[in-house]
Motif scaffolding. Structure first.
Motif, PDB file in Angstrom:
ATOM      1  N   PHE A 110      -9.162   6.872  -2.388  1.00 54.73           N
ATOM      2  CA  PHE A 110      -9.628   5.583  -1.458  1.00 54.73           C
ATOM      3  C   PHE A 110     -10.964   5.510  -1.384  1.00 54.73           C
ATOM      4  O   PHE A 110     -11.422   4.595  -1.789  1.00 54.73           O
ATOM      5  CB  PHE A 110      -9.210   5.189  -0.372  1.00 54.73           C
ATOM      6  CG  PHE A 110      -9.944   4.906   0.790  1.00 54.73           C
ATOM      7  CD1 PHE A 110      -9.966   3.006   0.028  1.00 54.73           C
ATOM      8  CD2 PHE A 110     -10.591   4.116   1.771  1.00 54.73           C
ATOM      9  CE1 PHE A 110     -10.723   2.124   1.076  1.00 54.73           C
ATOM     10  CE2 PHE A 110     -11.029   3.496   2.578  1.00 54.73           C
ATOM     11  CZ  PHE A 110     -11.741   2.482   1.711  1.00 54.73           C
ATOM     12  N   PHE A 111     -11.929   6.577  -1.276  1.00 46.95           N
ATOM     13  CA  PHE A 111     -13.630   6.693  -1.248  1.00 46.95           C
ATOM     14  C   PHE A 111     -14.315   6.669  -2.661  1.00 46.95           C
ATOM     15  O   PHE A 111     -14.964   5.933  -3.241  1.00 46.95           O
ATOM     16  CB  PHE A 111     -14.076   7.692  -0.351  1.00 46.95           C
ATOM     17  CG  PHE A 111     -13.536   8.007   1.055  1.00 46.95           C
ATOM     18  CD1 PHE A 111     -13.074   6.377   1.561  1.00 46.95           C
ATOM     19  CD2 PHE A 111     -13.293   8.705   1.255  1.00 46.95           C
ATOM     20  CE1 PHE A 111     -12.816   7.470   2.975  1.00 46.95           C
ATOM     21  CE2 PHE A 111     -13.538   9.177   2.506  1.00 46.95           C
ATOM     22  CZ  PHE A 111     -13.295   8.183   3.624  1.00 46.95           C
ATOM     23  N   ALA A 112     -13.605   7.257  -3.267  1.00 50.23           N
ATOM     24  CA  ALA A 112     -13.559   7.228  -4.910  1.00 50.23           C
ATOM     25  C   ALA A 112     -13.609   5.841  -5.486  1.00 50.23           C
ATOM     26  O   ALA A 112     -13.296   5.724  -6.931  1.00 50.23           O
ATOM     27  CB  ALA A 112     -12.815   8.274  -5.829  1.00 50.23           C
ATOM     28  N   GLY A 113     -12.270   4.654  -5.284  1.00 45.90           N
ATOM     29  CA  GLY A 113     -11.988   3.779  -5.921  1.00 45.90           C
ATOM     30  C   GLY A 113     -10.638   4.466  -7.120  1.00 45.90           C
ATOM     31  O   GLY A 113     -10.112   3.644  -7.640  1.00 45.90           O
ATOM     32  N   ALA A 114     -10.148   4.932  -6.459  1.00 45.50           N
ATOM     33  CA  ALA A 114      -8.695   5.264  -7.481  1.00 45.50           C
ATOM     34  C   ALA A 114      -7.502   4.820  -6.314  1.00 45.50           C
ATOM     35  O   ALA A 114      -5.998   4.661  -7.252  1.00 45.50           O
ATOM     36  CB  ALA A 114      -8.265   6.908  -7.366  1.00 45.50           C
ATOM     37  N   ILE A 115      -7.499   4.195  -5.382  1.00 43.74           N
ATOM     38  CA  ILE A 115      -6.303   4.014  -4.921  1.00 43.74           C
ATOM     39  C   ILE A 115      -6.954   2.489  -3.888  1.00 43.74           C
ATOM     40  O   ILE A 115      -8.228   3.182  -2.902  1.00 43.74           O
ATOM     41  CB  ILE A 115      -5.390   4.419  -4.074  1.00 43.74           C
ATOM     42  CG1 ILE A 115      -5.978   5.240  -2.502  1.00 43.74           C
ATOM     43  CG2 ILE A 115      -4.762   5.455  -5.026  1.00 43.74           C
ATOM     44  CD1 ILE A 115      -5.356   6.166  -1.770  1.00 43.74           C
ATOM     45  N   SER A 116      -6.273   1.634  -3.908  1.00 43.36           N
ATOM     46  CA  SER A 116      -6.941   0.694  -2.741  1.00 43.36           C
ATOM     47  C   SER A 116      -7.288   1.293  -1.563  1.00 43.36           C
ATOM     48  O   SER A 116      -5.549   1.763  -0.874  1.00 43.36           O
ATOM     49  CB  SER A 116      -6.375  -0.700  -2.907  1.00 43.36           C
ATOM     50  OG  SER A 116      -4.872  -1.337  -2.339  1.00 43.36           O
ATOM     51  N   ALA A 117      -8.117   0.384  -0.520  1.00 43.09           N
ATOM     52  CA  ALA A 117      -7.859   0.168   0.665  1.00 43.09           C
ATOM     53  C   ALA A 117      -6.326   0.119   1.648  1.00 43.09           C
ATOM     54  O   ALA A 117      -5.532   0.435   2.306  1.00 43.09           O
ATOM     55  CB  ALA A 117      -8.797  -0.693   1.653  1.00 43.09           C
ATOM     56  N   THR A 118      -6.043  -0.773   0.681  1.00 42.16           N
ATOM     57  CA  THR A 118      -4.102  -1.035   1.637  1.00 42.16           C
ATOM     58  C   THR A 118      -2.966  -0.019   0.901  1.00 42.16           C
ATOM     59  O   THR A 118      -2.226   0.529   1.701  1.00 42.16           O
ATOM     60  CB  THR A 118      -3.599  -2.400   0.437  1.00 42.16           C
ATOM     61  OG1 THR A 118      -4.989  -3.420   1.231  1.00 42.16           O
ATOM     62  CG2 THR A 118      -2.317  -2.890   0.906  1.00 42.16           C
ATOM     63  N   ASP A 119      -3.687   0.594  -0.362  1.00 45.33           N
ATOM     64  CA  ASP A 119      -2.505   1.432  -0.645  1.00 45.33           C
ATOM     65  C   ASP A 119      -2.880   2.525   0.445  1.00 45.33           C
ATOM     66  O   ASP A 119      -1.217   3.643   0.793  1.00 45.33           O
ATOM     67  CB  ASP A 119      -2.802   2.000  -2.232  1.00 45.33           C
ATOM     68  CG  ASP A 119      -1.920   1.158  -2.718  1.00 45.33           C
ATOM     69  OD1 ASP A 119      -1.211   0.225  -2.605  1.00 45.33           O
ATOM     70  OD2 ASP A 119      -2.832   0.393  -4.440  1.00 45.33           O
ATOM     71  N   PHE A 120      -3.816   2.532   0.328  1.00 44.20           N
ATOM     72  CA  PHE A 120      -4.513   4.035   0.679  1.00 44.20           C
ATOM     73  C   PHE A 120      -3.551   3.835   2.826  1.00 44.20           C
ATOM     74  O   PHE A 120      -3.500   5.059   3.500  1.00 44.20           O
ATOM     75  CB  PHE A 120      -5.795   4.075   1.705  1.00 44.20           C
ATOM     76  CG  PHE A 120      -5.930   5.148   2.794  1.00 44.20           C
ATOM     77  CD1 PHE A 120      -5.828   6.908   2.830  1.00 44.20           C
ATOM     78  CD2 PHE A 120      -6.403   4.993   3.890  1.00 44.20           C
ATOM     79  CE1 PHE A 120      -6.219   7.184   3.773  1.00 44.20           C
ATOM     80  CE2 PHE A 120      -7.224   6.227   5.110  1.00 44.20           C
ATOM     81  CZ  PHE A 120      -6.703   7.071   4.676  1.00 44.20           C
ATOM     82  N   LEU A 121      -3.680   2.616   3.325  1.00 42.78           N
ATOM     83  CA  LEU A 121      -3.184   2.315   4.929  1.00 42.78           C
ATOM     84  C   LEU A 121      -1.396   2.414   4.366  1.00 42.78           C
ATOM     85  O   LEU A 121      -0.971   2.541   5.840  1.00 42.78           O
ATOM     86  CB  LEU A 121      -3.521   0.814   4.936  1.00 42.78           C
ATOM     87  CG  LEU A 121      -5.146   0.894   5.968  1.00 42.78           C
ATOM     88  CD1 LEU A 121      -5.116  -0.245   5.711  1.00 42.78           C
ATOM     89  CD2 LEU A 121      -5.294   1.988   6.957  1.00 42.78           C
ATOM     90  N   ARG A 122      -0.763   2.622   3.698  1.00 41.54           N
ATOM     91  CA  ARG A 122       0.719   2.106   3.474  1.00 41.54           C
ATOM     92  C   ARG A 122       0.817   4.015   3.751  1.00 41.54           C
ATOM     93  O   ARG A 122       2.466   4.036   4.087  1.00 41.54           O
ATOM     94  CB  ARG A 122       1.085   1.915   1.713  1.00 41.54           C
ATOM     95  CG  ARG A 122       1.051   0.212   2.183  1.00 41.54           C
ATOM     96  CD  ARG A 122       1.676   0.388   0.847  1.00 41.54           C
ATOM     97  NE  ARG A 122       1.906  -1.527   0.867  1.00 41.54           N
ATOM     98  CZ  ARG A 122       0.726  -2.151   0.022  1.00 41.54           C
ATOM     99  NH1 ARG A 122       0.765  -1.142  -1.174  1.00 41.54           N
ATOM    100  NH2 ARG A 122       1.043  -3.396   0.131  1.00 41.54           N
ATOM    101  N   GLU A 123       0.078   5.389   3.935  1.00 44.80           N
ATOM    102  CA  GLU A 123      -0.005   6.369   3.182  1.00 44.80           C
ATOM    103  C   GLU A 123       0.342   6.603   4.647  1.00 44.80           C
ATOM    104  O   GLU A 123       1.319   7.780   5.220  1.00 44.80           O
ATOM    105  CB  GLU A 123      -0.739   6.801   2.849  1.00 44.80           C
ATOM    106  CG  GLU A 123      -1.392   6.940   1.496  1.00 44.80           C
ATOM    107  CD  GLU A 123       0.090   7.517   0.734  1.00 44.80           C
ATOM    108  OE1 GLU A 123       0.923   7.918   1.494  1.00 44.80           O
ATOM    109  OE2 GLU A 123       0.027   7.685  -0.817  1.00 44.80           O
ATOM    110  N   LEU A 124      -0.540   5.886   5.822  1.00 46.93           N
ATOM    111  CA  LEU A 124       0.187   5.959   7.729  1.00 46.93           C
ATOM    112  C   LEU A 124       1.777   5.523   7.881  1.00 46.93           C
ATOM    113  O   LEU A 124       2.263   4.753   7.525  1.00 46.93           O
ATOM    114  CB  LEU A 124      -0.640   5.100   8.511  1.00 46.93           C
ATOM    115  CG  LEU A 124      -2.385   6.213   8.169  1.00 46.93           C
ATOM    116  CD1 LEU A 124      -2.900   5.270   9.002  1.00 46.93           C
ATOM    117  CD2 LEU A 124      -2.621   7.136   8.382  1.00 46.93           C
TER     118      LEU A 124
END
Length: 466
Positions: A414-428
């Motif tokens: 997420f920090f690197a821009g490889a995935i979006s903020a939304t995609d990262f939050l979906r991991e939770l």
């Protein structure tokens, strides 16, 4: 003001004592000038860890050369001070130039003929025209040059070379050379050559003693890595962060991204470090049992710090991803509330997190220690952060330590821009995310209610008869 005066007195007393022990020249005017030079620099606005207290601790109280080297060893810290003030740069100006943002030693044709500068170059293994690297001894070299220039009227070239050797040894975190030599062994070889070139008159035993002294000094410089208590080690880590991220000095206005960058950088640094490059050993200095204890404690502290920081990075990643719905660069206090102050009560995110009915518990001694650090906190308060971590505690007891490795990897994506903020939050887990979002909403709700109360109070006062 009182603390500054105490530091000035301690510094001056150490200079006077050490120079007398070395049978140097007594010059009250020069000693006063050196004292002011050191104190002014070491009490700069961005110094949180590399302070006067640090140089007094590193120098010890027994060896005069170690004391003098410690007083000077951090006087130049370009990254922390954002440059150098005029009082120290004037010592360097004849020898160093700036070229495209980098500091370079003057070329032979323009380099002044100066014995002190030549000695320091020889000790550090540098040559005219060489570009200095902030990550490979630039600060230490420049600090040693200032020490040599300031002390030249008081001490012999041989003693100044020994002081420079101690400062060279404080270049941190160096591994073996291509030929398999340790930093201390490389210093030993350079000192043999310098002794021959400048006719210091050292015999083999004296040269070895110079290197052993430097090892004692550098090991005190990094002794916090081997603190028996991991909380004390983390206290020092938290003091280091605002030195390289000045945004953190503004406790309630530093941004989510600014804090995250500091945590992320420190987490990666801790994973880069190996105990063997933190502490040095040369010809049984320190002896093998002592060295093994230093290495063992450092390994343990690094393991604690890596896991602790990983959880902190995951936590700030979640908050950063949520913050994107409000703006890309907002203060962390906007989401979490302000840090507590005496006499002031403001809503904080942590107070709206529920108690977990069935928290996921640690499975190892390491996990248990890290969880305790998150709950109870580090040993010292910080000017820019809570010492305990209630939000991180809620998250780790909700997701479990087994999830840390995967979520940390996703956070970095997420920090690197490889995935979006939304995609990262979906991991939770959905219930974890919804609880944190609800807590953020409660912070804002409390602020809205406070504004409404102010509006009502103002309206009422305006309608009262006068």
């Amino acid at each position: 003001m009182m603390e500054l005066q105490v530091a000035r007195t301690r510094c001056k007393d150490r200079l006077v004592w050490a120079i007398a022990q070395l049978e140097g020249k007594s010059d009250p005017v020069q000693i006063e000038k050196i004292t002011e030079l050191i104190i002014q620099t070491m009490t700069g606005p961005w110094r949180y860890f590399h302070t006067t207290e640090h140089i007094f601790e590193v120098g010890g109280s027994v060896d005069a050369i170690e004391i003098l080297a410690a007083l000077f060893h951090d006087i130049v810290y370009v990254q922390v001070d954002h440059g150098m003030n005029l009082n120290i740069s004037r010592y360097l100006a004849p020898f160093i130039l700036e070229d495209k943002g980098k500091l370079v030693i003057e070329k032979p044709a323009t380099l002044p003929n100066d014995l002190m500068f030549e000695i320091v170059m020889a000790v550090f293994g540098l040559v005219p025209g060489e570009t200095l690297s902030p990550f490979k001894g630039q600060n230490e070299f420049l600090s040693a040059v200032i020490a040599a220039m300031a002390l030249e009227p008081l001490l012999s070239p041989s003693l100044i070379a020994q002081i420079a050797a101690c400062i060279e040894a404080t270049i941190p975190f160096r591994g073996l050379s291509e030929s398999g030599l340790t930093p201390s062994e490389r210093l030993y070889e350079r000192l043999i050559a310098a002794n021959h070139h400048f006719n210091f008159g050292w015999d083999e035993a004296q040269t070895i003693a110079v290197v052993k002294r430097s090892v004692r000094l550098v090991n005190r410089d990094v002794e916090n890595f081997a603190f028996p208590n991991s909380a004390d080690f983390l206290d020092n880590t938290w003091n280091l962060m605002p030195e390289t991220n000045h945004e953190l000095s503004h406790a309630d206005s530093y941004t989510v991204q600014g804090y995250r960058r500091s945590l992320h950088k420190m987490e990666e640094f801790m994973n880069f470090l190996k105990p063997e490059i933190v502490f040095q050993q040369f010809m049984e200095e320190p002896d093998d049992p002592t060295y093994r204890i230093l290495i063992s404690r450092t390994q343990k502290n690094l393991e604690v710090a890596r896991l602790y920081l990983a959880i902190k990075v995951i936590t700030i990643a979640i908050l950063e991803a949520i913050s994107y719905r409000l703006g890309r660069n907002i203060p962390l206090s906007t989401l979490m509330g302000e840090l507590p102050r005496p006499g002031t009560i403001t809503p904080t995110l942590a107070q709206f997190l529920p108690d977990l009915l069935i928290p996921l518990e640690p499975k190892t001694t390491l996990e248990a220690e890290v969880l305790d650090l998150l709950i109870q906190g580090r040993n010292q308060e910080s000017v820019y952060d809570l010492k305990n971590s209630p939000v991180a505690t809620y998250i780790i007891r909700s997701i479990g330590f087994d999830s840390v490795g995967y979520l940390l990897k996703q956070a970095k994506a997420f920090f690197a821009g490889a995935i979006s903020a939304t995609d990262f939050l979906r991991e939770l887990k959905s219930e974890v995310l919804s609880t944190i979002i609800n807590a953020v909403e409660q912070v804002f709700t409390n602020r809205i209610e406070a504004l409404r109360e102010l509006s009502l109070d103002t309206t009422f006062s305006q309608t009262k008869p006068h």
